[in-house]
Design a protein around this motif. Structure first.
Motif, PDB file in Angstrom:
ATOM      1  N   GLN A 134      47.757  41.686  48.746  1.00  0.00           N
ATOM      2  CA  GLN A 134      46.955  41.942  47.536  1.00  0.00           C
ATOM      3  C   GLN A 134      46.562  43.417  47.432  1.00  0.00           C
ATOM      4  O   GLN A 134      45.676  43.771  46.672  1.00  0.00           O
TER       5      GLN A 134
ATOM      6  N   GLN B 266      34.008  46.610  47.627  1.00  0.00           N
ATOM      7  CA  GLN B 266      33.565  45.369  48.270  1.00  0.00           C
ATOM      8  C   GLN B 266      34.238  45.236  49.631  1.00  0.00           C
ATOM      9  O   GLN B 266      35.309  45.790  49.864  1.00  0.00           O
TER      10      GLN B 266
ATOM     11  N   ASP C  13      42.448  31.846  47.374  1.00  0.00           N
ATOM     12  CA  ASP C  13      42.890  32.933  46.508  1.00  0.00           C
ATOM     13  C   ASP C  13      41.742  33.894  46.182  1.00  0.00           C
ATOM     14  O   ASP C  13      41.342  34.044  45.030  1.00  0.00           O
ATOM     15  N   PRO C  14      41.199  34.557  47.200  1.00  0.00           N
ATOM     16  CA  PRO C  14      40.045  35.432  46.973  1.00  0.00           C
ATOM     17  C   PRO C  14      40.393  36.629  46.088  1.00  0.00           C
ATOM     18  O   PRO C  14      41.546  37.058  46.046  1.00  0.00           O
ATOM     19  N   VAL C  15      39.379  37.137  45.416  1.00  0.00           N
ATOM     20  CA  VAL C  15      39.606  38.278  44.510  1.00  0.00           C
ATOM     21  C   VAL C  15      39.540  39.557  45.345  1.00  0.00           C
ATOM     22  O   VAL C  15      38.460  40.053  45.673  1.00  0.00           O
ATOM     23  N   VAL C  16      40.691  40.048  45.740  1.00  0.00           N
ATOM     24  CA  VAL C  16      40.743  41.293  46.511  1.00  0.00           C
ATOM     25  C   VAL C  16      41.771  42.212  45.870  1.00  0.00           C
ATOM     26  O   VAL C  16      42.720  41.756  45.239  1.00  0.00           O
ATOM     27  N   GLY C  17      41.583  43.505  46.058  1.00  0.00           N
ATOM     28  CA  GLY C  17      42.524  44.464  45.481  1.00  0.00           C
ATOM     29  C   GLY C  17      42.358  45.798  46.174  1.00  0.00           C
ATOM     30  O   GLY C  17      41.806  45.881  47.278  1.00  0.00           O
TER      31      GLY C  17
ATOM     32  N   THR D 149      39.140  47.001  47.842  1.00  0.00           N
ATOM     33  CA  THR D 149      38.550  46.077  48.812  1.00  0.00           C
ATOM     34  C   THR D 149      38.906  46.505  50.234  1.00  0.00           C
ATOM     35  O   THR D 149      40.070  46.835  50.508  1.00  0.00           O
TER      36      THR D 149
END
Ligand code: F6R
Length: 609
Positions: A366, A295, A335-339, A342
């Protein structure tokens, strides 16, 4: 946000500092000031509210002598823009002068303590606390004093300090905001950016986080806050003063609009290999990691956010990887979902925008990959990202961004094509064909620039409007947002951009007889639907200004004014559509007698959250 200059050398400091401030005025222009150390050993401070020209008049009447000086052009954060709150700020005894960019978050506690200890506080600024702290603690070593004071400050700052009893040194310190050293012969400089000193030297040195610079005529020492010497990275500025001058135009913005064909050419330059494919050597993220990306987030502010929106259309189309575009100021707080899977692309002309920088830091914390798309080599965002793709459009001085936005959009296409090439989602021949098309864009922008007569003719009419709406579909939508932003920031006219399909859900209520609606009517699969939307607004009395592609007559019958741009692939249309909107905003501001380069309340580099 705020421009800072420091100088130690053989020339008259006030001239060098004022020349630097003139080049930095885009960073803030609600007051300005200088401090010099005169030959009798006195610290002479002049401060004046308003643009630099007001300070110039004061200095013309009373020019201070001396070869060491500091200066500041302000974008107010703490305290109204008046003489008292202008920088340099001074201590009780007039021995210390401080200029500051940023915000000192614990200033209230510091000031309360200083007042308790008998200091007289005379301004509403956070900066004044620093001057008094230095006054209290100075014991003969100014650099050591500043290091100690910095440890007690929270927030972000660039400080440049001079002390009456330290005759040959200027001290600089930075946290989170930009500060560069200019290395000359028998003279040295400190500044918020290199434009301030390129007339004197092109050799510059980066100052890093929590570092303190001791600037003397014959040398520069950089240390961390514990006094350990550090090696600053030295670089050569590859453009000259001419690039930062108006070149015969009345406003920088006019010059920068005209420079857009070159901006695109330079951003593409050297990135296309002999095989016709893309070579982004600067993308220091391994091919394997790029292939692992699942993403993409694009984070940016203002016009750069609009470039990011165009990037979403291109990257998703070519790679089928989902892309979200976020206002950088919102990104980390939700608090976006990133990892690790990403890719976060941070788009920023200045490379210093605080909101975008914090988004970068959040993303890296993150473990996301971060790619900076920026125009400023060595900027904080570039340095704190995993990789930087530079838009090479030279210095942009006008506060309203033009050529940098076009270059960012090109960079977005390059990222999209590169991901597609590497991940194999597009056939190499298709990538080659796209790159070939992009290479035609500079000529098409040049052609668009020759067609701006009808837009200029419209400026008087638009200047009288209460509000203006901009509508577009697909990639026309981000350009509608950009057109509206340009008009409101330059002409102070209420302007909104909408997806054309959305107006019937509410915004159409804004239309009164005569309301101008700018329609970005590029040729694409949604053209017929857009034509319906134009008819809808016209039926309610709107005056329509239709910007249409050559050969596309579908919206022409519903245009009160028709402006043509050359034909290109619909995905690339933003690079042409943007031009009439920039020219429109610029011309309307001129008709209204406004300062095109320095609109009210704004600054070029927004280094506060
Ligand atoms: C508008 C404009 C601003 C900037 C925004 C982000 O004309 O210039 O909206 O685009 O402040 O700045 P950068 O790109 O430096 O992060």
């Amino acid at each position: 946000m705020c421009g800072i200059v420091g100088y130690v050398g053989e020339q008259q400091a006030v001239e060098v500092v004022m020349d630097g401030l003139r080049r930095l005025e885009y960073r803030g222009y609600d007051s300005a000031g200088v401090a010099t150390r005169d030959p009798d050993g006195r610290l002479v401070v002049h401060r004046k509210a308003g643009k630099l020209v007001n300070l110039e008049k004061v200095l013309d009447a009373d020019t201070p002598a001396g070869t060491l000086g500091i200066g500041h052009t302000r974008w107010a954060t703490h305290g109204a823009p008046n003489d008292r709150n202008a920088h340099p700020q001074v201590d009780c005894s007039g021995a210390v002068a401080v200029v500051h960019n940023g915000t000192i978050e614990n200033f209230e506690a510091l000031l309360a303590g200083l007042e308790e200890r008998g200091h007289a506080i005379t301004s509403e600024t956070d900066t004044e606390a620093v001057a008094h702290l230095i006054e209290e603690r100075y014991a003969g070593d100014l650099a050591e004093t500043v290091r100690g004071v910095c440890k007690d400050l929270t927030g972000s700052f660039v400080l440049v300090v001079t002390h009456r009893d330290a005759p040959d040194v200027v001290i600089g310190a930075r946290r989170n905001l930009p500060l560069v050293v200019g290395l000359g012969e028998g003279e040295n400089f400190l500044a918020s950016d290199v434009t301030a000193f390129i007339a004197h030297t092109r050799t510059a040195r980066v100052v890093d986080q929590d570092q303190v610079v001791e600037l003397r005529r014959d040398g520069v020492t950089i240390t961390d806050l514990d006094g350990n010497a550090v090696d600053g990275e030295t670089f050569t500025v590859d453009w000259d003063t001419a690039a930062a001058e108006k070149g015969g135009y009345r406003f920088f913005m006019e010059k920068e609009i005209q420079e857009q064909p070159l901006a695109v050419r330079d951003t593409l330059g050297g990135r296309l290999g002999a095989d016709g494919l893309l070579h982004l050597d600067e993308l220091a993220i391994s091919d394997e990691d790029v292939r692992g990306i699942e993403q993409v987030f694009i984070v940016a502010c203002g016009s750069s956010y609009h470039s990011g929106l165009v990037g979403k259309y291109a990257i998703e189309r070519w790679t089928r990887v989902p892309v979200q575009v976020e206002m950088a100021s919102e990104f980390r707080y939700r608090d976006p979902v990133v990892g690790r899977n990403t890719l976060v692309i941070a788009v920023s002309q200045s490379g210093e925008t605080a909101d975008t920088l914090e988004a970068v830091r959040h993303a890296r914390a993150q473990k996301a990959w971060v790619l900076a798309v920026t125009n400023t080599v060595g900027s904080t965002i570039a340095r704190e990202s995993d990789a930087a793709l530079y838009t090479r459009c030279g210095p942009e001085v006008a506060v309203a961004s033009t050529k940098a936005v076009i270059a960012q959009i090109v960079a977005m296409y390059l990222v999209g094509l590169y991901l597609a090439q590497l991940r194999g989602t597009r056939d190499p021949d298709e990538v080659r064909a796209h790159l070939h098309d992009l290479q035609q864009i500079p000529d098409l922008i040049a052609e668009t620039l020759t067609r701006m007569g009808p837009i200029r003719a419209l400026a008087g009419e638009i200047a009288e409007a209460k509000r203006v709406l901009f509508i577009g579909r697909h990639v026309g939508y981000p350009m509608a947002l950009e057109g509206a932003l340009k008009l409101k920031e330059l002409a102070y006219i209420s302007a909104e951009g909408f997806p054309a399909g959305e107006i019937k859900h509410g915004p159409i209520a804004l239309i009164e007889p005569g309301t101008p609606v700018v329609v970005l009517a590029t040729r694409h699969a949604l053209s017929a639907k857009l034509v319906n939307n134009v008819q809808e607004v016209r039926a309610r009395g709107a005056r329509t200004i239709v910007i249409a592609t050559d050969g596309d007559d579908s919206a022409a019958p519903y245009a009160d004014h028709l402006v043509r741009v050359p034909d290109t692939k619909s995905l690339y249309a933003p690079l042409l559509l943007i031009v009439p909107m920039q020219v429109l905003a610029c011309e309307v501001a001129k008709v209204l007698g406004l300062d095109v380069d320095q609109p009210r309340n704004l600054a070029k580099s927004v280094t506060v959250e």
